[in-house]
Scaffold this active site. Structure first.
Site, mmCIF file in Angstrom:
data_model
loop_
_atom_site.group_PDB
_atom_site.id
_atom_site.type_symbol
_atom_site.label_atom_id
_atom_site.label_comp_id
_atom_site.label_asym_id
_atom_site.label_seq_id
_atom_site.Cartn_x
_atom_site.Cartn_y
_atom_site.Cartn_z
ATOM 1 N N PHE A 354 -5.507 -12.717 10.140
ATOM 2 C CA PHE A 354 -4.119 -12.712 9.684
ATOM 3 C C PHE A 354 -3.980 -13.502 8.393
ATOM 4 O O PHE A 354 -4.565 -14.590 8.253
ATOM 5 C CB PHE A 354 -3.192 -13.360 10.724
ATOM 6 C CG PHE A 354 -3.073 -12.628 12.019
ATOM 7 C CD1 PHE A 354 -1.995 -11.789 12.264
ATOM 8 C CD2 PHE A 354 -4.035 -12.773 13.008
ATOM 9 C CE1 PHE A 354 -1.874 -11.129 13.476
ATOM 10 C CE2 PHE A 354 -3.924 -12.115 14.219
ATOM 11 C CZ PHE A 354 -2.835 -11.284 14.451
ATOM 12 N N ASP A 355 -3.222 -12.964 7.453
ATOM 13 C CA ASP A 355 -2.716 -13.793 6.367
ATOM 14 C C ASP A 355 -1.625 -14.682 6.959
ATOM 15 O O ASP A 355 -1.037 -14.337 7.995
ATOM 16 C CB ASP A 355 -2.149 -12.909 5.261
ATOM 17 C CG ASP A 355 -1.462 -13.720 4.172
ATOM 18 O OD1 ASP A 355 -2.081 -14.676 3.674
ATOM 19 O OD2 ASP A 355 -0.306 -13.398 3.849
ATOM 20 N N LYS A 356 -1.357 -15.809 6.332
ATOM 21 C CA LYS A 356 -0.355 -16.713 6.896
ATOM 22 C C LYS A 356 1.046 -16.406 6.374
ATOM 23 O O LYS A 356 1.926 -15.979 7.123
ATOM 24 C CB LYS A 356 -0.693 -18.180 6.574
ATOM 25 C CG LYS A 356 0.330 -19.172 7.171
ATOM 26 C CD LYS A 356 0.039 -20.591 6.776
ATOM 27 C CE LYS A 356 0.437 -20.896 5.355
ATOM 28 N NZ LYS A 356 1.926 -20.909 5.160
ATOM 29 N N ILE A 555 -4.686 -8.145 8.362
ATOM 30 C CA ILE A 555 -3.268 -7.839 8.218
ATOM 31 C C ILE A 555 -2.635 -8.801 7.223
ATOM 32 O O ILE A 555 -2.778 -10.020 7.333
ATOM 33 C CB ILE A 555 -2.521 -7.874 9.577
ATOM 34 C CG1 ILE A 555 -1.022 -7.622 9.367
ATOM 35 C CG2 ILE A 555 -2.766 -9.164 10.332
ATOM 36 C CD1 ILE A 555 -0.258 -7.350 10.647
#
Length: 668
Positions: A354-356, A555
């Site tokens: 995951f991107d933050k 994502i």
């Protein structure tokens, strides 16, 4: 019922060109199949019961051959002239062989079941295709547009960028754009899959909004095909009819059928080898009378039965039907999947990165800690901080002012002499005193009272919890510190938990934020590990490492994370509605800014893989049973019934995906 060429670009050419289909409202195949069955019944039973002379019965069987074989012959000949042999051709050979043996009734029975199965299969497959084409019908044909002082109704195709469209209550929106006047709640479910209507309000400056469309907020942006609520809206058009988000989604989903998955590629290669082998086996079987004690007629009949038994109809349709149904179901739920390859691949992965910012978090910082020092109150600390930060346009400063206004009701405008100290903080004058706000390094550089040790320790503790800290000093007195954080989305923790239930075992974050912030967010939402302090190139390197260890889905927002997503096994863009970059770069696009659609996408892909496996086992199993059965004497009739039955079972099993629901996203 055809081989993989059924899914070539011209797979529906006969539907479009056939005069019969146009005259009979697209029902020509089913009507011809029924006529075949009726004539077969009269031609077979009539002479047996003595109600028809044998010659009339024979004519009925000839008619049954015509109606049962018309579409199959037309399609088979078209492909033969292109140098391609398909399953229709094998069936026609078997029916011709039966007629050659004088078994006209049995040959007509074969063609009847083949025709009825073909028609039902097409009907079932069209259901999946109609789920896609129905999206295109969501946009109205006309729009009410205001040009100058006049209002007129025009075709949506005649809209131009900059037009002001008037949308009244309960009407569908005719174009993509942004609200310039009015307020309403808009149902965006057809585009983004969101269950609840989204409140819409006008932009503050239409000129600035038109100049930077990608920066529009969700409450200002609207999409063609969505449904207005009870209010009336004036919308400025930002995209032409053929370029709207809905139009692009329909186009991409329709094209997805031609993008083959690994299983589709495998079955296509298998068929190229298998079908010639079937023909060779049939020829050899027809010659078995040379070594067996049987008549040539019996060997030839058995060869025709083998042709029927070994035709891989169910295998040819097993994967495409599941892929088409899965892609169509995803589109209806606000998830754009670009073909069978990413749909299948996502179902195999057990790791997601995951991107933050903007993915796991809200994408904007919030004031989460107010820590006064000494005898200072929280109100005083917040009042002074907000008064100074009101003069700054930095996102962190704007967050302080926004949240302070919420807590205090108003923010002072008395600060002056504002100055930004790059990389350290800011300064200003308020109530005759100098105010400094920034990090610890700022107070090592400016004159005045040094930073107290106990305050520095408390600030370090805040930073260790992932906060971005600001120390505040007015004159010589330290008022305290405030902490900001891009807070996790409300649904993030539940989404991570649901993904674990589905079977995703490794979940991690890759972020450009410092490691403390990344660790704090990861811990709060339940991720396994966080990788912080990563530059864009570092993200790509990390994704490549994860990909080598078994594959990973990435994502992000589809823009800043495009390189990392491109290098992942499956790239997933979130909040892609209206973003051309996200729609182009991602393998899978979550149209709404809603993380809860991710478990739906993963669950759907896994369900699709399960159904593909079921279909493959069923289709190969039937062929494996029927071939030896026909070699040892099973007749054409029973072989056809089992053969056609298995094909229909495979198709209708795939159609179950159109009703797929994930338990956490029942609204989709």
């Amino acid at each position: 019922m055809k081989m993989a060429n059924k899914h070539d670009d011209n797979h529906t050419e006969h539907d479009h060109d056939d005069i019969l289909n146009r005259v009979l409202g697209g029902r020509a195949e089913i009507i011809f199949a029924i006529l075949c069955g009726v004539l077969l019944l009269f031609g077979w039973l009539g002479p047996k019961l003595g109600v028809l002379p044998g010659s009339v019965g024979f004519v009925c069987l000839i008619g049954a051959y015509f109606f049962g074989g018309y579409f199959a012959l037309r399609e088979a000949l078209g492909k033969v002239f292109q140098g391609k042999f398909q399953i229709d051709f094998l069936m026609l050979v078997a029916a011709t062989g039966a007629a050659f043996l004088g078994e006209w009734a049995e040959g007509a029975f074969l063609l009847f079941l083949f025709a009825i199965g073909h028609a039902l299969e097409k009907y079932a497959m069209n259901r999946a295709r109609n789920a896609i084409s129905a999206l295109a019908d969501l946009t109205p044909d006309e729009a009410v547009v205001r040009r100058g002082s006049s209002t007129e109704t025009i075709s949506v195709d005649d809209l131009v960028i900059g037009d002001i469209v008037i949308v009244r209550s309960n009407e569908r929106l005719p174009a993509d754009g942004f609200v310039v006047s009015g307020q309403s709640a808009v149902n965006q479910a057809p585009i983004t899959g969101e269950s609840a209507p989204v409140d819409k309000s006008p932009v503050q400056d239409a000129v600035k909004a038109a100049a930077n469309i990608d920066a529009l907020k969700a409450e200002n942006r609207v999409f063609a095909g969505s449904i207005n609520g009870t209010g009336s809206l004036d919308i400025q058009v930002t995209k032409l009819a053929g370029e709207t988000t809905l139009a692009r989604v329909v186009k991409m989903v329709s094209e997805a059928e031609t993008r083959q998955s690994p299983t589709q590629s495998f079955t296509k290669k298998f068929e190229k080898i298998f079908v010639p082998c079937v023909i060779v086996l049939a020829v050899l079987t027809s010659l078995s009378f040379l070594i067996l004690n049987e008549a040539p007629r019996e060997s030839f009949y058995r060869a025709m039965a083998v042709l029927v038994a070994a035709s891989p109809c169910a295998l040819a349709i097993a994967t495409p039907s599941a892929i088409l149904s899965g892609v169509a179901r995803a589109a209806r739920g606000g998830v754009l999947i670009k073909g069978g390859a990413p749909l299948e691949a996502l179902g195999t992965l057990d790791a997601i990165a995951f991107d933050k910012t903007g993915t796991l978090t809200e994408g904007e910082p919030k004031l989460v800690d107010i820590m006064p020092y000494g005898n200072v109150t929280e109100t005083e600390l917040l009042r002074v901080s907000a008064a100074v930060e009101a003069l700054s346009d930095h996102p962190l400063a704007q967050a302080v002012v926004r949240d302070a206004k919420t807590r205090l009701g108003s923010v002072s405008s008395d600060a002056s002499n504002f100055a930004s100290i790059t990389g350290r903080g800011v300064s200003a004058r308020l109530e005759g005193k100098a105010v400094h706000i920034g990090n610890a390094a700022l107070f090592d550089e400016v004159e005045g009272t040094p930073l107290p040790q106990d305050l520095a320790e408390r600030v370090n503790d805040m930073a260790a919890q992932g906060r971005t800290t600001m120390i505040v000093r007015q004159g010589e007195i330290y008022l305290g510190a405030i902490g900001l954080m891009d807070t996790p989305r409300e649904a993030a923790k539940a989404v991570i938990a649901r993904l674990r239930e589905i079977g995703v075992t490794r979940m991690m974050m890759i972020s450009g934020d410092n490691q403390n912030v990344a660790d704090a967010v990861a811990k709060e939402v339940g991720l396994d590990i966080a990788f912080g302090d990563l530059m864009p190139a570092d993200k790509v390197t990390k994704i490549k490492q994860l990909k080598e260890s078994g594959g990973v889905a990435m994502i992000g927002d589809g823009v800043n994370d495009a390189p990392a997503m491109a290098n992942a096994t499956v790239g997933i863009a979130m909040g892609a509605a209206g973003s051309d970059v996200a729609l182009e770069t991602a393998d899978i696009a979550l149209m709404g800014d809603d993380l809860e659609t991710l478990p739906f996408a993963v669950g759907l892909s896994r369900a699709t893989r399960r159904i593909i496996r079921q279909n493959l086992w069923a289709s190969l199993g039937v062929v494996a049973i029927l071939i030896p059965a026909t070699l040892f004497g099973l007749g054409i009739g029973p072989a056809v019934i089992i053969h056609e039955g298995s094909t229909l079972i495979v198709v209708f099993n795939a159609l179950r995906l159109l009703a797929f629901k994930d338990k956490t996203t029942q609204h989709i």
